[in-house]
Design a protein around this motif. Sequence first.
Motif, short mmCIF file in Angstrom:
data_model
loop_
_atom_site.label_atom_id
_atom_site.label_comp_id
_atom_site.label_asym_id
_atom_site.label_seq_id
_atom_site.Cartn_x
_atom_site.Cartn_y
_atom_site.Cartn_z
N HIS A 26 0.47 -1.05 0.16
CA HIS A 26 -0.08 -0.23 -0.50
C HIS A 26 0.46 1.19 -0.24
CE1 HIS A 26 -2.90 -3.11 1.45
NE2 HIS A 26 -3.52 -2.29 1.34
N ASN A 30 -1.24 5.50 4.08
CA ASN A 30 -2.06 4.95 4.58
C ASN A 30 -2.02 4.47 5.70
OD1 ASN A 30 -3.98 2.97 4.57
ND2 ASN A 30 -4.52 1.96 3.16
N ILE A 31 -2.56 4.62 6.61
CA ILE A 31 -1.59 4.97 8.03
C ILE A 31 -2.07 3.53 8.68
CG2 ILE A 31 -1.98 7.73 8.52
CD1 ILE A 31 -4.17 7.77 9.74
N PHE A 32 -3.33 2.90 8.10
CA PHE A 32 -3.50 1.72 8.48
C PHE A 32 -2.71 0.38 8.15
CE2 PHE A 32 -7.37 4.36 9.33
CZ PHE A 32 -7.29 4.74 10.53
N LYS A 33 -2.23 0.29 7.28
CA LYS A 33 -1.75 -0.77 6.23
C LYS A 33 0.16 0.27 5.25
CE LYS A 33 -6.11 -2.81 4.66
NZ LYS A 33 -6.49 -3.06 4.34
N ASP A 35 2.82 -0.45 6.38
CA ASP A 35 3.88 -1.23 7.18
C ASP A 35 4.00 -2.66 6.36
OD1 ASP A 35 1.28 -2.52 8.51
OD2 ASP A 35 2.68 -3.05 10.10
N LYS A 36 2.07 -2.59 5.66
CA LYS A 36 2.48 -4.40 4.75
C LYS A 36 4.12 -4.05 3.68
CE LYS A 36 -1.05 -4.72 7.57
NZ LYS A 36 -0.72 -5.28 8.93
#
Length: 127
Positions: A26, A30-33, A35-36
């Motif tokens: 991502h 995208n502050i929620f993902k 790190d993916k």
Amino acid sequence: MNNDSKVGAMVKAKCPQCHKGKLFTHPWWNIFKFDKMHDHCSECGLRYEREPGFFYGAMYVSYAFTVGIMLVGGFVIYNFFGDPEPLGYIIPIVLISLIFVPFNFRISRVLFLYLFSGIKYKNPKKD
């Protein structure tokens, strides 16, 4: 920058072996993902995590960036805002450090992967 440029591939967070596949799933905002990461390169199949726990070493790079951000923040506050009270340092420096978390996380992993993994670029034109 062309695909042969190591710096260009690092800036774009591309695979260190082929400079084509994406490292992250991502975008950084995208502050929620943010790190993916992909497990393998979509282009050449390289496994990014060289061994279990490989990216723990990236925490040291991240720590160095965070200390740098805090030092620069303290220097700017001291010189441009006339040495405020302690909360005048703590609040802005903590907020700036938190804002930079996605960037810091990603750049630390990319730098660690490029500098310490031992992976070399394989130019398809030379093979």
